[in-house]
Design a protein around this motif. Structure first.
Motif, mmCIF file in Angstrom:
data_model
loop_
_atom_site.group_PDB
_atom_site.id
_atom_site.type_symbol
_atom_site.label_atom_id
_atom_site.label_comp_id
_atom_site.label_asym_id
_atom_site.label_seq_id
_atom_site.Cartn_x
_atom_site.Cartn_y
_atom_site.Cartn_z
ATOM 1 N N CYS A 103 0.782 -1.110 -0.065
ATOM 2 C CA CYS A 103 -0.041 -0.086 0.004
ATOM 3 C C CYS A 103 0.855 1.164 0.076
ATOM 4 N N ASN A 116 -8.265 7.680 -2.317
ATOM 5 C CA ASN A 116 -7.478 6.463 -1.735
ATOM 6 C C ASN A 116 -6.092 7.157 -1.462
ATOM 7 N N GLY A 157 -5.105 4.058 0.451
ATOM 8 C CA GLY A 157 -6.146 3.968 1.627
ATOM 9 C C GLY A 157 -7.303 3.238 0.807
ATOM 10 N N HIS A 158 -6.896 2.131 -0.241
ATOM 11 C CA HIS A 158 -8.066 1.779 -0.893
ATOM 12 C C HIS A 158 -8.715 0.985 0.233
ATOM 13 N N PRO A 159 -10.186 0.511 -0.141
ATOM 14 C CA PRO A 159 -10.831 -0.489 0.913
ATOM 15 C C PRO A 159 -10.258 -1.798 0.522
ATOM 16 N N TYR A 179 -6.224 1.063 5.035
ATOM 17 C CA TYR A 179 -7.974 1.501 5.166
ATOM 18 C C TYR A 179 -8.304 0.604 6.339
ATOM 19 N N ILE A 224 -7.093 3.896 9.059
ATOM 20 C CA ILE A 224 -8.123 5.011 8.825
ATOM 21 C C ILE A 224 -9.299 4.729 9.766
ATOM 22 N N ASN A 284 -13.994 7.047 7.302
ATOM 23 C CA ASN A 284 -13.199 5.973 6.218
ATOM 24 C C ASN A 284 -13.792 6.471 4.705
ATOM 25 N N ARG A 302 -11.130 8.909 3.738
ATOM 26 C CA ARG A 302 -9.732 8.227 3.723
ATOM 27 C C ARG A 302 -8.847 8.850 4.509
#
Length: 346
Positions: A80, A267, A296-298, A303, A307, A312, A315
């Protein structure tokens, strides 16, 4: 973005407590009817340990700090990280920039980044000019005391002017209506340099930002927990435009007039700069500077673990989770006909 109000967070936690109570009741009621059902065998793979902000900072630190992290956590965190400057320097440092490179950095024009080669920008992030390195050492030697940074600020108070029609929309953009700068002009120039590098290199990893009050204009200076390492957590996409379907969140007066689209680039809104990590030896450093976008993508570990759930949708990672917050660093366009970006430390 500052943390939500206490009342909002209390309401959120209260709703969680009701949910937890209901879940406990439902679980106990169900268990009485399933006493004779063979329980499922436990998974052979234990759940992944929850990562922390300290894990993230350690992963970007010295070899000893990297080795202290759970390997699985380290692998997930690395997946990430989107580096705007390669993590591994092309040479062992520090070797302070040449005088000509430092002069280019202190140009009044924001085009100074465009006057530098790709490798020169990398060098300035890995091994910044002496005033930046000295401030980084002062932060660590003080034990992470914010007062060590405050002493480097010019006491002159600079009123924050009306920026991009803030007053017309009753938008209070900065933490205070006034700001300050560092006494050493090279420190102020370096802050400008970081904003410009992020704006210039962001598209290479999918982050396109505009240096405007709706999008990318500020970061949060902090001293890392446990080490005192100097860092800035930048936030882009600060005020996405309200959209009933895509972003149905009212963020107050400063959101009015925003043209920032809420999309997958959200993100990438957390960008982390870390100064070189001083070692125990005088004038030596045990880790280079870092400039990285935190994805920070789900579904990703950032994430999931870094976060807060109550924010959220935005983000947002908070600087207080990384260390002691020192000040906000704002890069504002105070020009009229021509852009004129200036630093305001609030």
């Amino acid at each position: 973005m500052s943390r939500p109000s206490l009342s909002f967070r209390f309401a959120f936690l209260l709703s969680l407590s009701f949910t937890a109570s209901y879940s406990t009741y439902s679980s106990s009621s169900h268990s009485s009817s399933s006493l004779f059902i063979k329980p499922r065998s436990s998974s052979t793979n234990p759940p992944s340990p929850k990562s922390t902000a300290s894990d993230l900072l350690s992963l970007l630190g010295t070899p000893q700090q990297v080795a202290s992290i759970d390997p699985k956590t380290a692998k997930e965190l690395r997946s990430c990280l989107k580096f705007l400057v390669p993590q591994s320097p092309s040479r062992i440092g520090p070797e302070f920039p040449k005088p000509s490179l430092r002069r280019a950095l202190t140009l009044e024009s924001s085009d100074s980044v465009h006057n530098l080669s790709w490798s020169e920008v990398n060098e300035l992030v890995w091994w910044p000019p002496p005033p930046v390195a000295e401030l980084a050492r002062l932060a660590v030697d003080s034990g992470g005391d914010p007062d060590a940074i405050y002493l480097a600020l010019d006491p002159t108070i600079i009123p924050v002017p009306d920026v991009e029609e803030c007053k017309e929309n009753r938008c209070e953009l900065t933490r205070t209506p006034y700001g300050r700068c560092f006494i050493n002009e090279e420190l102020n120039a370096y802050l400008k340099f970081l904003f410009e590098v992020i704006a210039t290199r962001g598209p290479s990893i999918g982050l396109t930002v505009s240096l405007s009050r709706f999008d990318f204009f500020h970061g949060h200076l902090f001293l890392a927990t446990g080490t005192g390492r100097l860092g800035i957590l930048f936030h882009a996409k600060e005020y996405p435009a309200y959209d009933k379907k895509v972003f149905p969140h009212n963020m107050g007066y400063c959101q009015i007039g925003s043209n920032v689209v809420y999309d997958d680039s959200m993100n990438f809104r957390n960008i982390l700069w870390l100064a070189p990590m001083p070692s125990n030896s005088k004038d030596a450093f045990s880790a280079p500077g870092v400039l990285v976008v935190l994805d920070g993508h789900p579904g990703g570990i950032i994430y999931r673990d870094l976060i807060p759930a109550y924010v959220n949708y935005a983000r947002t990672i908070y600087e207080e989770d990384l260390g002691d917050a020192v000040a906000d660093v704002n890069y504002l366009n105070i020009g009229d006909a021509m852009p004129d970006y200036q630093i305001f430390i609030c």
